[in-house]
Each structure stands twice: as C-alpha cells, then as structure tokens.
Design a protein around this motif. Structure first.
Motif, PDB file in Angstrom:
ATOM      1  N   ASN A 229       3.533 -14.574  43.536  1.00 41.47           N
ATOM      2  CA  ASN A 229       2.360 -15.362  43.147  1.00 41.47           C
ATOM      3  C   ASN A 229       1.041 -14.797  43.695  1.00 41.47           C
ATOM      4  O   ASN A 229       0.038 -15.504  43.755  1.00 41.47           O
ATOM      5  CB  ASN A 229       2.500 -16.810  43.647  1.00 41.47           C
ATOM      6  N   VAL A 230       1.047 -13.558  44.102  1.00 40.86           N
ATOM      7  CA  VAL A 230      -0.137 -12.983  44.731  1.00 40.86           C
ATOM      8  C   VAL A 230      -1.195 -12.625  43.693  1.00 40.86           C
ATOM      9  O   VAL A 230      -0.911 -11.963  42.694  1.00 40.86           O
ATOM     10  CB  VAL A 230       0.230 -11.726  45.555  1.00 40.86           C
ATOM     11  N   LYS A 231      -2.422 -13.093  43.937  1.00 40.92           N
ATOM     12  CA  LYS A 231      -3.580 -12.722  43.127  1.00 40.92           C
ATOM     13  C   LYS A 231      -4.635 -12.157  44.070  1.00 40.92           C
ATOM     14  O   LYS A 231      -5.282 -12.914  44.788  1.00 40.92           O
ATOM     15  CB  LYS A 231      -4.122 -13.926  42.363  1.00 40.92           C
ATOM     16  N   VAL A 232      -4.783 -10.841  44.096  1.00 35.85           N
ATOM     17  CA  VAL A 232      -5.666 -10.203  45.061  1.00 35.85           C
ATOM     18  C   VAL A 232      -7.109 -10.147  44.545  1.00 35.85           C
ATOM     19  O   VAL A 232      -7.358 -10.215  43.342  1.00 35.85           O
ATOM     20  CB  VAL A 232      -5.178  -8.782  45.411  1.00 35.85           C
ATOM     21  N   ILE A 233      -8.028 -10.036  45.512  1.00 40.09           N
ATOM     22  CA  ILE A 233      -9.455  -9.952  45.214  1.00 40.09           C
ATOM     23  C   ILE A 233     -10.020  -8.712  45.888  1.00 40.09           C
ATOM     24  O   ILE A 233      -9.788  -8.492  47.086  1.00 40.09           O
ATOM     25  CB  ILE A 233     -10.206 -11.200  45.731  1.00 40.09           C
ATOM     26  N   LYS A 234     -10.767  -7.918  45.168  1.00 43.79           N
ATOM     27  CA  LYS A 234     -11.431  -6.767  45.775  1.00 43.79           C
ATOM     28  C   LYS A 234     -12.559  -7.242  46.686  1.00 43.79           C
ATOM     29  O   LYS A 234     -13.341  -8.114  46.310  1.00 43.79           O
ATOM     30  CB  LYS A 234     -12.002  -5.847  44.692  1.00 43.79           C
ATOM     31  N   GLN A 235     -12.628  -6.655  47.881  1.00 42.89           N
ATOM     32  CA  GLN A 235     -13.674  -7.053  48.811  1.00 42.89           C
ATOM     33  C   GLN A 235     -15.064  -6.758  48.261  1.00 42.89           C
ATOM     34  O   GLN A 235     -16.026  -7.481  48.536  1.00 42.89           O
ATOM     35  CB  GLN A 235     -13.483  -6.357  50.155  1.00 42.89           C
ATOM     36  N   SER A 236     -15.171  -5.712  47.466  1.00 42.67           N
ATOM     37  CA  SER A 236     -16.465  -5.327  46.901  1.00 42.67           C
ATOM     38  C   SER A 236     -17.030  -6.391  45.969  1.00 42.67           C
ATOM     39  O   SER A 236     -18.239  -6.427  45.711  1.00 42.67           O
ATOM     40  CB  SER A 236     -16.345  -3.998  46.164  1.00 42.67           C
ATOM     41  N   SER A 237     -16.160  -7.282  45.469  1.00 41.73           N
ATOM     42  CA  SER A 237     -16.623  -8.330  44.562  1.00 41.73           C
ATOM     43  C   SER A 237     -17.192  -9.529  45.314  1.00 41.73           C
ATOM     44  O   SER A 237     -17.791 -10.424  44.711  1.00 41.73           O
ATOM     45  CB  SER A 237     -15.468  -8.802  43.671  1.00 41.73           C
TER      46      SER A 237
END
Length: 322
Positions: free
Chosen positions: A191-199
């Motif tokens: 269930n992992v939904k990752v987010i880019k730190q740059s965003s």
C-alpha cells in the motif's frame, strides 16, 4: 505477502532506535539480524561499551553484526546470508548502495524531521534552535544522496515553548516507533504511495541540520534573548550550550547552561554583563532582554540549579560572559 515471509534486517545504534526494534518484535515481525556500531572504549578504565541497540537485540536473541567497514567482502557475505527482503534504518551511519540496494522491498529510514527540511545529523536540535513550533518524523526509502529519498509516511509533532532537545527526542522516539510499524505494514500489504521530496519544498529554501560542532554551542550574548534561549533549549541536555565566563582573576572558564528564562527586564548593560544577588539568581544582559539562568554547570562540578551553584561562588556579579 504474508508477515512470516518478511525477513527484516534492522540497523541502528543509540537509544532513539531501541523502541523501534522492540515494536517490531512485539508486532511479531521477523527480524533476522541487527547491524549496529562496534563496541567503543570509554571512561577512565577504557571499558568496552555496547550500543543500546546491541543490548536490546541480544535480549531478544537476535544475531548482531558490528562491521567496521560496510563495504568489506566479509560483512557483505554475512549480510547476504540472511537474505533480507527489507531493511529498516534508525540513527545509523550512511550506507553504501551495495547495502541499501540489497533487499527486494528496499531499505527505509526513520528521520526526526518533516523532510525535506532538516536533513542531516541534528534535526531535533536545529528545530528548537531555530524557534520552530512544529517538527515531525518521516520514513523514506534510501537513495544515493543522504536523506533525499522518496517519502513514505510523515507525522507532524508540535514543539512546546519549554521544549528541550531531550524532551523532544523522547517524544519523537516513541512516535517514530509507531510510524515505522505503520510503514512496515504498508510495505507488507503493497500500500505504499511515495512522494518525491522535491515536490514538497524548493531546494533553495530548505533548512538544514548539520552535525553540531563545539563552536555551534558557544553563546553569543550579542544575540537576542529569544535566540539565546532557543539555543540553550536546543542543546539541552546534550551537548549543552556554554558561555565563556571572564573571572575577576583574569581566567576564562567554559560554563555549561542547561535552562534559561527570558525575563521582562530589558538589558541595562552591555551584552554578557551579569546582574546577580549572589544568592538566588543570575541575570545576563543580551542585545534585548535579560536572561535568567536556572541550571548551570561549572568546570569540575555537576549540573546544579542556580541557588546551589551560587553557594560556592564569592561574587559572580563582578564577572562577565564574553
């Protein structure tokens, strides 16, 4: 994937990492090995001291690896023998790609800030030093650059006006353990939904948290009372802010300061000058208001409240902080 199919290698060293390891065990996750720092000699007797994580791991009967070199063939062979498919890192040193890239499910880290802000070795300290009213914890997958990987989960945590680095450390330590467990379950369930730190923030606006040096701990009394107070809170109890006290016999002594209060009186003398009745209080002039020192430690003495500390001093009001 079933929980029994997870083979977790846990990496960490200090107290901050221990509740995470204990939580993984209490949730019946399969921790196949623990990697921690080598035992260190310390104290007058040069006694070998084990890390907090090693002690915890051994209490659970988990194999412990203590490599000097994370790229050595011997260590890499031993690590691969455990066939980990997930690695969890909490307060450990920087890993080479050959290590963090090993598990099929990745390697994730717990960091004591709301990334991408306060990347670095001292996020708890700098959040308070900079006067933040909130911080948080983040889990993220490791990548080539330190503390820059994609974020998995985050939780915001408030910072009270009286918070110290010690109290915030303990608060984040407990919340961090739960966040790691939640992250591990998300990975297990896919269930992992990752987010880019740059965003999340512009790189040019990021607040950083580099390793603290002794020079970072020296109080500049020409600063504002608020900034000095935050520095003291952000370094208490360790490594502790200190002031250079110029004594009447022309000595300079480093005095550790653990607790201060900003008082309403505006400074009526040059920054660093002391106002004291030599019995119950020490007030120090800053660029703005006076600051009351509540807890202090003189060289060769233990940490004391100000009344006890003044009992051994003849006339501190004649001294001055440089």
């Amino acid at each position: 994937m079933d929980k029994k199919d997870l083979r977790i290698v846990f990496m960490g060293t200090p107290d901050f990492a221990v509740p995470v390891l204990k939580s993984l065990i209490s949730e019946s996750f399969n921790v196949v090995a623990v990697i921690t720092s080598p035992d260190r000699q310390s104290g007058r007797g040069r006694k070998l001291n084990q890390s907090a994580v090693k002690k915890a791991a051994e209490s659970f009967g988990i194999p412990v690896l203590q490599p000097l070199n994370l790229k050595s063939p011997e260590f890499l062979s031993e690590l691969q023998s455990y066939n980990p498919n997930l690695q969890i890192v909490v307060a450990f040193r920087m890993l080479p790609q050959i290590v963090w890239g090993l598990p099929s499910l990745g390697t994730f880290n717990l960091h004591a800030s709301l990334l991408p802000h306060y990347r670095g070795a001292a996020p708890i300290n700098y959040a308070i030093i900079n006067g933040e009213t909130k911080t948080g914890i983040s889990t993220f997958f490791l990548d080539k650059e330190i503390d820059t990987g994609k974020i998995i989960k985050q939780q915001e945590v408030s910072i009270s006006p009286t918070e110290t680095a010690g109290s915030l450390h303990d608060k984040l330590m407990l919340k961090g353990a739960k966040l790691v467990i939640d992250t591990t379950y998300d990975i297990l369930k896919g269930n992992v939904k990752v987010i880019k730190q740059s965003s999340l923030s512009n790189e040019s606006e990021l607040k950083t948290a580099p390793k603290l040096l002794k020079t970072d701990c020296l109080i500049n009394w020409n600063n504002s009372a608020v900034n000095i107070h935050n520095l003291v809170r952000g370094l208490s109890p360790y490594p502790a802010a200190f002031g250079n006290l110029a004594t009447t016999d022309n000595n300079i002594i480093a005095v550790k300061i653990f607790e201060t209060v900003i008082i309403s009186k505006e400074s009526d003398n040059e920054p660093g000058f002391i106002d004291s009745d030599n019995k119950t209080y020490i007030h120090v002039n800053t660029q703005t208001n006076k600051i009351a020192i509540n807890e202090i430690q003189f060289p060769g003495k233990k940490r004391m409240n100000i009344k006890d500390a003044l009992m051994g001093i003849r006339d501190i009001s004649k001294n001055k902080f440089q």
